[in-house]
Design a protein around this motif. Structure first.
Motif, PDB file in Angstrom:
ATOM      1  N   TRP A 181     -10.195  12.746   8.721  1.00  0.00           N
ATOM      2  CA  TRP A 181     -10.853  13.827   7.988  1.00  0.00           C
ATOM      3  C   TRP A 181     -10.208  15.190   8.246  1.00  0.00           C
ATOM      4  CZ3 TRP A 181     -12.972  11.864   4.183  1.00  0.00           C
ATOM      5  CH2 TRP A 181     -13.801  10.745   4.226  1.00  0.00           C
ATOM      6  N   ASP A 182      -9.636  15.388   9.433  1.00  0.00           N
ATOM      7  CA  ASP A 182      -9.049  16.692   9.738  1.00  0.00           C
ATOM      8  C   ASP A 182      -7.816  16.984   8.891  1.00  0.00           C
ATOM      9  OD1 ASP A 182     -11.016  17.039  11.596  1.00  0.00           O
ATOM     10  OD2 ASP A 182      -9.800  16.256  13.268  1.00  0.00           O
ATOM     11  N   THR A 183      -7.104  15.937   8.477  1.00  0.00           N
ATOM     12  CA  THR A 183      -5.879  16.124   7.674  1.00  0.00           C
ATOM     13  C   THR A 183      -6.033  15.587   6.262  1.00  0.00           C
ATOM     14  OG1 THR A 183      -5.013  14.022   8.521  1.00  0.00           O
ATOM     15  CG2 THR A 183      -4.411  16.047   9.715  1.00  0.00           C
ATOM     16  N   CYS A 184      -7.221  15.217   5.890  1.00  0.00           N
ATOM     17  CA  CYS A 184      -7.445  14.647   4.551  1.00  0.00           C
ATOM     18  C   CYS A 184      -7.374  15.752   3.493  1.00  0.00           C
ATOM     19  CB  CYS A 184      -8.801  13.957   4.491  1.00  0.00           C
ATOM     20  SG  CYS A 184      -9.150  13.149   2.916  1.00  0.00           S
ATOM     21  N   PRO A 185      -6.752  15.501   2.342  1.00  0.00           N
ATOM     22  CA  PRO A 185      -6.675  16.530   1.298  1.00  0.00           C
ATOM     23  C   PRO A 185      -8.023  16.688   0.596  1.00  0.00           C
ATOM     24  CG  PRO A 185      -5.718  14.486   0.511  1.00  0.00           C
ATOM     25  CD  PRO A 185      -6.048  14.254   1.955  1.00  0.00           C
ATOM     26  N   SER A 186      -8.196  17.789  -0.106  1.00  0.00           N
ATOM     27  CA  SER A 186      -9.412  18.004  -0.885  1.00  0.00           C
ATOM     28  C   SER A 186      -9.404  17.087  -2.107  1.00  0.00           C
ATOM     29  CB  SER A 186      -9.500  19.464  -1.339  1.00  0.00           C
ATOM     30  OG  SER A 186      -8.381  19.791  -2.149  1.00  0.00           O
ATOM     31  N   LEU A 187     -10.595  16.620  -2.474  1.00  0.00           N
ATOM     32  CA  LEU A 187     -10.753  15.678  -3.590  1.00  0.00           C
ATOM     33  C   LEU A 187     -11.777  16.267  -4.558  1.00  0.00           C
ATOM     34  CD1 LEU A 187     -10.994  12.502  -1.333  1.00  0.00           C
ATOM     35  CD2 LEU A 187      -8.986  13.257  -2.605  1.00  0.00           C
ATOM     36  N   LEU A 198      -4.929   8.897  -0.963  1.00  0.00           N
ATOM     37  CA  LEU A 198      -5.816   9.963  -1.428  1.00  0.00           C
ATOM     38  C   LEU A 198      -5.024  11.211  -1.811  1.00  0.00           C
ATOM     39  CD1 LEU A 198      -8.781   9.674   1.117  1.00  0.00           C
ATOM     40  CD2 LEU A 198      -8.653   8.767  -1.206  1.00  0.00           C
ATOM     41  N   LEU A 199      -3.976  11.483  -1.087  1.00  0.00           N
ATOM     42  CA  LEU A 199      -3.138  12.645  -1.398  1.00  0.00           C
ATOM     43  C   LEU A 199      -2.448  12.473  -2.749  1.00  0.00           C
ATOM     44  CD1 LEU A 199      -1.917  15.354  -0.494  1.00  0.00           C
ATOM     45  CD2 LEU A 199      -0.095  14.044   0.645  1.00  0.00           C
ATOM     46  N   ALA A 200      -1.989  11.252  -3.041  1.00  0.00           N
ATOM     47  CA  ALA A 200      -1.289  11.010  -4.301  1.00  0.00           C
ATOM     48  C   ALA A 200      -2.223  11.088  -5.500  1.00  0.00           C
ATOM     49  CB  ALA A 200      -0.599   9.639  -4.250  1.00  0.00           C
ATOM     50  N   LEU A 210       0.824  -1.207   0.000  1.00  0.00           N
ATOM     51  CA  LEU A 210       0.000   0.000   0.000  1.00  0.00           C
ATOM     52  C   LEU A 210       0.862   1.262   0.000  1.00  0.00           C
ATOM     53  CD1 LEU A 210      -2.812  -1.125   2.469  1.00  0.00           C
ATOM     54  CD2 LEU A 210      -2.952  -0.938  -0.015  1.00  0.00           C
ATOM     55  N   ARG A 211       2.030   1.215   0.641  1.00  0.00           N
ATOM     56  CA  ARG A 211       2.930   2.366   0.602  1.00  0.00           C
ATOM     57  C   ARG A 211       3.538   2.545  -0.784  1.00  0.00           C
ATOM     58  NH1 ARG A 211       6.242   1.419   6.296  1.00  0.00           N
ATOM     59  NH2 ARG A 211       4.587   2.199   7.704  1.00  0.00           N
ATOM     60  N   GLU A 212       3.772   1.433  -1.468  1.00  0.00           N
ATOM     61  CA  GLU A 212       4.404   1.474  -2.781  1.00  0.00           C
ATOM     62  C   GLU A 212       3.412   1.820  -3.894  1.00  0.00           C
ATOM     63  OE1 GLU A 212       7.315  -1.504  -5.358  1.00  0.00           O
ATOM     64  OE2 GLU A 212       5.697  -2.320  -4.114  1.00  0.00           O
ATOM     65  N   LEU A 213       2.118   1.585  -3.665  1.00  0.00           N
ATOM     66  CA  LEU A 213       1.100   1.743  -4.706  1.00  0.00           C
ATOM     67  C   LEU A 213       1.133   3.110  -5.392  1.00  0.00           C
ATOM     68  CD1 LEU A 213      -1.360   0.527  -6.175  1.00  0.00           C
ATOM     69  CD2 LEU A 213      -2.794   1.390  -4.303  1.00  0.00           C
ATOM     70  N   PRO A 214       1.188   4.244  -4.696  1.00  0.00           N
ATOM     71  CA  PRO A 214       1.166   5.538  -5.399  1.00  0.00           C
ATOM     72  C   PRO A 214       2.425   5.826  -6.212  1.00  0.00           C
ATOM     73  CG  PRO A 214       0.511   5.777  -3.083  1.00  0.00           C
ATOM     74  CD  PRO A 214       1.116   4.430  -3.232  1.00  0.00           C
ATOM     75  N   THR A 215       3.500   5.074  -5.959  1.00  0.00           N
ATOM     76  CA  THR A 215       4.761   5.367  -6.646  1.00  0.00           C
ATOM     77  C   THR A 215       4.961   4.554  -7.919  1.00  0.00           C
ATOM     78  OG1 THR A 215       5.961   3.699  -5.350  1.00  0.00           O
ATOM     79  CG2 THR A 215       5.808   5.934  -4.438  1.00  0.00           C
ATOM     80  N   LEU A 216       4.117   3.579  -8.184  1.00  0.00           N
ATOM     81  CA  LEU A 216       4.262   2.751  -9.373  1.00  0.00           C
ATOM     82  C   LEU A 216       3.914   3.562 -10.620  1.00  0.00           C
ATOM     83  CD1 LEU A 216       2.624  -0.567  -8.095  1.00  0.00           C
ATOM     84  CD2 LEU A 216       5.050  -0.013  -8.238  1.00  0.00           C
ATOM     85  N   HIS A 217       4.658   3.358 -11.692  1.00  0.00           N
ATOM     86  CA  HIS A 217       4.432   4.145 -12.909  1.00  0.00           C
ATOM     87  C   HIS A 217       3.091   3.812 -13.551  1.00  0.00           C
ATOM     88  CE1 HIS A 217       5.174   0.683 -15.585  1.00  0.00           C
ATOM     89  NE2 HIS A 217       6.106   0.331 -14.722  1.00  0.00           N
ATOM     90  N   ALA A 218       2.588   2.589 -13.369  1.00  0.00           N
ATOM     91  CA  ALA A 218       1.338   2.190 -14.011  1.00  0.00           C
ATOM     92  C   ALA A 218       0.107   2.699 -13.280  1.00  0.00           C
ATOM     93  CB  ALA A 218       1.270   0.671 -14.121  1.00  0.00           C
ATOM     94  N   THR A 219       0.240   3.198 -12.063  1.00  0.00           N
ATOM     95  CA  THR A 219      -0.915   3.611 -11.262  1.00  0.00           C
ATOM     96  C   THR A 219      -1.042   5.119 -11.111  1.00  0.00           C
ATOM     97  OG1 THR A 219       0.374   3.440  -9.219  1.00  0.00           O
ATOM     98  CG2 THR A 219      -0.781   1.461  -9.965  1.00  0.00           C
ATOM     99  N   ARG A 220      -0.326   5.876 -11.872  1.00  0.00           N
ATOM    100  CA  ARG A 220      -0.336   7.329 -11.683  1.00  0.00           C
ATOM    101  C   ARG A 220      -1.571   8.006 -12.260  1.00  0.00           C
ATOM    102  NH1 ARG A 220       6.083   8.524 -13.124  1.00  0.00           N
ATOM    103  NH2 ARG A 220       6.929   7.301 -11.375  1.00  0.00           N
ATOM    104  N   ARG A 221      -2.372   7.279 -13.050  1.00  0.00           N
ATOM    105  CA  ARG A 221      -3.570   7.860 -13.661  1.00  0.00           C
ATOM    106  C   ARG A 221      -4.850   7.179 -13.179  1.00  0.00           C
ATOM    107  NH1 ARG A 221      -2.313  12.802 -15.494  1.00  0.00           N
ATOM    108  NH2 ARG A 221      -0.363  12.761 -16.703  1.00  0.00           N
ATOM    109  N   ILE A 222      -4.809   6.560 -12.027  1.00  0.00           N
ATOM    110  CA  ILE A 222      -5.964   5.797 -11.547  1.00  0.00           C
ATOM    111  C   ILE A 222      -7.097   6.745 -11.143  1.00  0.00           C
ATOM    112  CG2 ILE A 222      -6.789   4.419  -9.612  1.00  0.00           C
ATOM    113  CD1 ILE A 222      -4.374   2.740  -9.774  1.00  0.00           C
ATOM    114  N   SER A 223      -8.284   6.456 -11.673  1.00  0.00           N
ATOM    115  CA  SER A 223      -9.477   7.228 -11.313  1.00  0.00           C
ATOM    116  C   SER A 223     -10.482   6.393 -10.522  1.00  0.00           C
ATOM    117  CB  SER A 223     -10.154   7.777 -12.574  1.00  0.00           C
ATOM    118  OG  SER A 223     -10.562   6.717 -13.425  1.00  0.00           O
ATOM    119  N   HIS A 224     -10.408   5.055 -10.645  1.00  0.00           N
ATOM    120  CA  HIS A 224     -11.297   4.158  -9.915  1.00  0.00           C
ATOM    121  C   HIS A 224     -10.426   3.169  -9.136  1.00  0.00           C
ATOM    122  CE1 HIS A 224     -13.889   5.847 -12.954  1.00  0.00           C
ATOM    123  NE2 HIS A 224     -14.951   5.303 -12.416  1.00  0.00           N
ATOM    124  N   LEU A 225     -10.550   3.172  -7.817  1.00  0.00           N
ATOM    125  CA  LEU A 225      -9.706   2.331  -6.970  1.00  0.00           C
ATOM    126  C   LEU A 225     -10.578   1.616  -5.943  1.00  0.00           C
ATOM    127  CD1 LEU A 225      -6.902   1.388  -6.053  1.00  0.00           C
ATOM    128  CD2 LEU A 225      -6.780   3.431  -4.609  1.00  0.00           C
TER     129      LEU A 225
END
Length: 626
Positions: A567-573, A544-546, A512-527
């Motif tokens: 929720w207090d530290t969650c980024p805007s989506l 969510l931040l990535a 899960l830590r590695e998931l946002p850094t993979l080159h194939a997952t940088r355009r994911i819209s449905h997770l």
């Protein structure tokens, strides 16, 4: 003794108990019998108990929705009878019988004899036609000619009425059925002159094609009306077949199975058929597959079949599927899901143009089990194919037998396959051959596994899928987190996934830590990460931040490790539309707080308390994303 059969779906309650339907009944509805002495007897057909009523037994008649095919009445002993999906003409006549507004079927019976020319075998359908003619003029389009219900009346025949003009529906030029007219307007002038000749009451059968086309253009739900119109007689069926010749789909086949001979005849009447959908036709026997294949391969067909959907036709075999592939060389879409005992042998036939292939089992029941986290005090049951990582499914007898040796026959490089869906195939322990044209790959519920840990460095199962956009591995619990990471890393550098489903897999914190850094997952819209036991608030926040600028749909149902303090530290989506939070700390008592936080962080988002089906169970092919 005159009789009329009212074909419909029937529900009867006697003293608060529902009367069960007769198993494998081929006909259902009410039979109206003129017993003489100004009285009628009404019999139920298709129920285990044969019930009979007379008009004097009826206490109340509810006929406010006849145009929708619905009628109900209550007897003096508080029995309730509900009729649905019936023909408005038949139901209107039945309502008059129940209200004692009709004292005999003499006029209707005489008109039926005229229509059938004293042919007893066609009397039932003709009585229905005559009942509508006697009920009122057919210029009121909302009232259809009476006929059996659409689920059992494919191919019902009745004799045509004597035409009033030289161009009735049964004899008009085929080009007129589409509403086209010549440039000088002669067809419109002929239609106007014909209107003056239409006096009194007449049948829809006798209306000229141009006039009938104009009348239908005023309907708000023309397609639904055409489905009922096709059940009246041969001429109207041919007229509708010309207007809707591109596709054929059985309606309510899961409720009442139509006779196979009627289905074959309906398909044969459509030489331009491009899409055939027999989904849910569980009673379709394998022995009739050869006849249907011959119909699809008939020389009279002007257009090759492109889409064939046989989902739920449980009696078909490998031989049946091969026959369809041989008879339809231009097939681009094939759906054979929920057909047990199919194997690789079903595809040993040329499929040079096949682009979408759906197979496997979507209706596997789940074994109710209690979550292993007993210290949390929450006991949950997984149903309908959804659950959490600790839930285990029961092996279902009769599932499909597709194996890793699965291979399509066609050109040297294989067919131009873009969508491959193999759901819950218990023998699919490793990935089959994957063509480089794939865009959509779904192995949900399959027991996939990778090589040994020492050989993972040389394992590149998705290296050829440079166009891949959708990858679903939901329920692949036998695939380790390391193997799953290696699989994603094997995608080519130009690959950009839009949809990733890793629900109910063995992913761990490192993955899960590695998931946002993979080159194939940088355009994911449905997770989808439903049932991922390793997902915590901090990991979810980083994911969510990535993906905050592109994420539209996210599913975190059954993630029990979440504590709800993000929720207090969650980024805007800004693009988030749906978030599924079933059986998490964000639901139940915290649901109001969750929706308030979403209103602030993602104004367009909707919090769902049920898991998300991104592909809508593949009800449409190619599938449309949620």
């Amino acid at each position: 003794m005159a009789t009329m059969m009212v074909h419909c779906l029937l529900s009867v309650q006697v003293r608060g108990r529902v009367v069960a339907k007769r198993p494998a009944c081929k006909e259902m509805g009410l039979q109206v019998v003129d017993v003489g002495n100004k009285s009628f007897q009404i019999k139920t057909v298709g129920l285990k108990s044969d019930l009979r009523y007379v008009a004097s037994d009826v206490k109340q008649v509810i006929d406010g929705r006849l145009s929708e095919g619905r009628l109900a009445f209550v007897t003096k002993d508080q029995s309730q009878v509900l009729l649905t999906q019936g023909q408005s003409g038949q139901l209107e006549f039945l309502a008059k019988v129940l209200k004692r507004e009709v004292t005999q079927m003499g006029a209707v019976g005489a008109r039926a004899n005229e229509l059938t020319k004293n042919k007893p075998e066609k009397r039932v359908a003709a009585v229905a036609v005559a009942a509508e003619i006697e009920a009122g003029p057919t210029a009121k389009v909302s009232r259809t000619v009476a006929a059996p219900s659409r689920s059992t009346a494919i191919g019902i025949e009745c004799s045509e009425a004597r035409p009033l003009t030289s161009a009735p529906v049964g004899t008009a030029n085929r080009s007129s059925s589409s509403g086209n007219t010549n440039t000088n307007g002669s067809s419109i002038n002929n239609t106007r002159s014909t209107i003056g000749q239409l006096q009194g009451r007449m049948s829809l059968i006798s209306i000229p094609v141009p006039l009938l086309t104009i009348l239908l253009s005023f309907l708000a739900e023309e397609q639904a009306f055409l489905m009922q119109l096709a059940e009246c007689c041969r001429s109207l069926r041919r007229y509708v077949a010309d207007r809707r010749s591109g596709s054929f789909r059985l309606v309510d086949a899961r409720v009442v199975s139509p006779p196979v001979v009627h289905v074959l005849r309906a398909v044969a009447e459509r030489p331009k058929l491009l899409q055939l959908d027999l989904s849910g036709f569980a009673a379709f026997p394998a022995g009739q597959a050869a006849k249907l294949a011959d119909v699809l391969a008939a020389p009279a067909r002007t257009h090759p079949l492109q889409v064939l959907r046989l989902r739920g036709c449980r009696l078909l075999s490998d031989t049946s599927i091969r026959r369809f592939l041989l008879s339809c060389p231009g097939l681009t879409t094939l759906d054979i899901a929920d057909i047990p005992k199919l194997s690789n042998a079903a595809l040993k036939a040329p499929a040079e143009k096949l682009g979408i292939f759906v197979a496997g089992t979507f209706t596997r029941p789940m074994v109710p089990q209690v979550d292993d986290r007993r210290q949390s005090g929450i006991q949950s049951i997984a149903v309908a194919g959804e659950g959490w990582a600790e839930t285990r499914t029961k092996e279902v007898a009769g599932t499909c037998k597709f194996s890793p040796c699965l291979q399509f026959q066609g050109p040297v490089s294989g067919p131009p396959l873009t969508h491959l869906v193999l759901a819950s195939c218990p023998d699919l322990s490793s990935l089959p051959f994957l063509p480089n044209t794939l865009k959509h790959l779904d192995f949900r519920g399959c027991p996939l596994s990778g090589p040994a840990e020492s050989n993972l460095g040389q394992w590149k199962p998705l290296s050829a899928c440079r166009h891949l956009e959708v990858l679903s591995l939901s329920g692949c619990r036998t695939l380790s987190a390391t193997a799953l990471s290696t699989m994603l890393q094997s995608l080519p550098s130009e690959t950009r996934l839009k949809v990733l489903d890793i629900s109910e897999t063995s992913v761990d914190i490192a993955f899960l830590r590695e998931l946002p850094t993979l080159h194939a997952t940088r355009r994911i819209s449905h997770l989808r990460m439903a049932g991922c036991s390793a997902l915590t608030d901090s990991l979810l926040r980083s994911i969510l931040l990535a993906f905050r600028e592109i994420l539209e749909v996210v599913d975190i149902s059954y993630c029990q490790a979440l504590d709800g303090l993000m929720w207090d530290t969650c980024p805007s989506l800004p693009k988030l539309r749906y978030i599924a939070i079933k059986q998490t700390c964000f639901a139940a008592e915290s649901l109001v707080r969750t929706r308030e936080a979403l209103q602030r962080l993602a104004p367009s988002a909707i919090a769902l308390v049920s898991p998300i089906d991104i592909f809508r169970d593949y009800s449409q092919l190619p599938p449309s994303l949620l």
